[in-house]
Design a protein around this motif. Sequence first.
Motif, PDB file in Angstrom:
ATOM      1  N   PHE A 102      -3.658  -7.976  -7.863  1.00 49.59           N
ATOM      2  CA  PHE A 102      -4.381  -8.093  -9.132  1.00 49.59           C
ATOM      3  C   PHE A 102      -5.848  -7.714  -8.959  1.00 49.59           C
ATOM      4  CE2 PHE A 102      -6.852 -10.451 -12.271  1.00 49.59           C
ATOM      5  CZ  PHE A 102      -6.280  -9.957 -13.441  1.00 49.59           C
ATOM      6  N   ARG A 103      -6.469  -8.222  -7.901  1.00 48.91           N
ATOM      7  CA  ARG A 103      -7.889  -7.935  -7.663  1.00 48.91           C
ATOM      8  C   ARG A 103      -8.119  -6.441  -7.427  1.00 48.91           C
ATOM      9  NH1 ARG A 103     -11.301  -8.191  -3.244  1.00 48.91           N
ATOM     10  NH2 ARG A 103      -9.648  -8.915  -1.882  1.00 48.91           N
ATOM     11  N   LEU A 104      -7.275  -5.828  -6.605  1.00 47.92           N
ATOM     12  CA  LEU A 104      -7.450  -4.411  -6.304  1.00 47.92           C
ATOM     13  C   LEU A 104      -7.080  -3.529  -7.498  1.00 47.92           C
ATOM     14  CD1 LEU A 104      -6.340  -4.311  -2.614  1.00 47.92           C
ATOM     15  CD2 LEU A 104      -8.622  -4.090  -3.543  1.00 47.92           C
ATOM     16  N   GLU A 105      -6.152  -3.997  -8.303  1.00 50.04           N
ATOM     17  CA  GLU A 105      -5.823  -3.250  -9.518  1.00 50.04           C
ATOM     18  C   GLU A 105      -7.052  -3.140 -10.422  1.00 50.04           C
ATOM     19  OE1 GLU A 105      -3.258  -4.256 -13.342  1.00 50.04           O
ATOM     20  OE2 GLU A 105      -2.058  -4.228 -11.502  1.00 50.04           O
ATOM     21  N   GLN A 106      -7.823  -4.220 -10.494  1.00 53.87           N
ATOM     22  CA  GLN A 106      -9.057  -4.192 -11.285  1.00 53.87           C
ATOM     23  C   GLN A 106     -10.033  -3.158 -10.714  1.00 53.87           C
ATOM     24  OE1 GLN A 106      -9.016  -6.050 -14.105  1.00 53.87           O
ATOM     25  NE2 GLN A 106      -6.993  -6.568 -13.349  1.00 53.87           N
ATOM     26  N   GLU A 107     -10.157  -3.131  -9.392  1.00 48.98           N
ATOM     27  CA  GLU A 107     -11.050  -2.169  -8.750  1.00 48.98           C
ATOM     28  C   GLU A 107     -10.571  -0.737  -8.993  1.00 48.98           C
ATOM     29  OE1 GLU A 107     -11.849  -2.961  -4.608  1.00 48.98           O
ATOM     30  OE2 GLU A 107     -12.130  -5.104  -4.996  1.00 48.98           O
ATOM     31  N   GLU A 128       1.976  -3.329 -14.464  1.00 53.83           N
ATOM     32  CA  GLU A 128       0.940  -2.529 -13.816  1.00 53.83           C
ATOM     33  C   GLU A 128       0.695  -1.238 -14.611  1.00 53.83           C
ATOM     34  OE1 GLU A 128       1.184  -2.187  -9.396  1.00 53.83           O
ATOM     35  OE2 GLU A 128       1.576  -0.091  -9.896  1.00 53.83           O
ATOM     36  N   VAL A 129       1.765  -0.586 -15.003  1.00 56.62           N
ATOM     37  CA  VAL A 129       1.659   0.641 -15.784  1.00 56.62           C
ATOM     38  C   VAL A 129       0.961   0.353 -17.111  1.00 56.62           C
ATOM     39  CG1 VAL A 129       2.982   2.398 -17.039  1.00 56.62           C
ATOM     40  CG2 VAL A 129       3.618   1.779 -14.706  1.00 56.62           C
ATOM     41  N   PHE A 130       1.354  -0.728 -17.754  1.00 49.20           N
ATOM     42  CA  PHE A 130       0.760  -1.074 -19.046  1.00 49.20           C
ATOM     43  C   PHE A 130      -0.743  -1.313 -18.905  1.00 49.20           C
ATOM     44  CE2 PHE A 130      -0.351  -3.709 -22.661  1.00 49.20           C
ATOM     45  CZ  PHE A 130       0.291  -3.040 -23.701  1.00 49.20           C
ATOM     46  N   ARG A 131      -1.155  -1.972 -17.837  1.00 50.96           N
ATOM     47  CA  ARG A 131      -2.580  -2.270 -17.652  1.00 50.96           C
ATOM     48  C   ARG A 131      -3.398  -1.041 -17.262  1.00 50.96           C
ATOM     49  NH1 ARG A 131      -0.187  -6.949 -15.236  1.00 50.96           N
ATOM     50  NH2 ARG A 131      -0.340  -5.965 -13.188  1.00 50.96           N
TER      51      ARG A 131
END
Length: 166
Positions: A102-107, A128-131
């Motif tokens: 989650f944290r790295l997805e934000q980055e 993940e795709v949606f975000r």
Amino acid sequence: INLTPQQRRTGLMFQNYALFPNMTVLQNIRAGAGREPDKKKREAAVAAVMDSFGLTPLANHLPSQLSGGQQQRTALARILVSNPRILLLDEPFSALDNHLRFRLEQEVRQIIAEFGKTVLLVSHDRDEVFRLADSIAVVSNGTIDAFGTKAEVFRNPQTRMSAMLT
């Protein structure tokens, strides 16, 4: 077809990040710096990307000494230092635990926004795709089963396979 990887200007990040295990963070990123003939410009680009990814303190660490997130940031820095025209991310979060994911997805979302060019993300995680995605292509048996904006594909998936995935 007959271009070197540097001439293609395509950045590809694999699931396992494909870092050179015998090279430090600095050396891995330098390897991606391409063939910029001006050494000062090349080193400045490497230093800038290391700084922006928070990797400067880890410059002399080997990949085996890094966390999954640090390895991911090193791989992305190595790719982006070459100034690619397109970025391909193959399941970039699959090897990470949920908290780190989650944290790295934000980055990565921020990096994608700053990249300002085309990014292709391969993922089997619909959330993940949606975000992360603006447009989505659902691929089934080697063909595109559905394609459209995120809202279109999730609201009206068109096929059974797309409905199952969304």
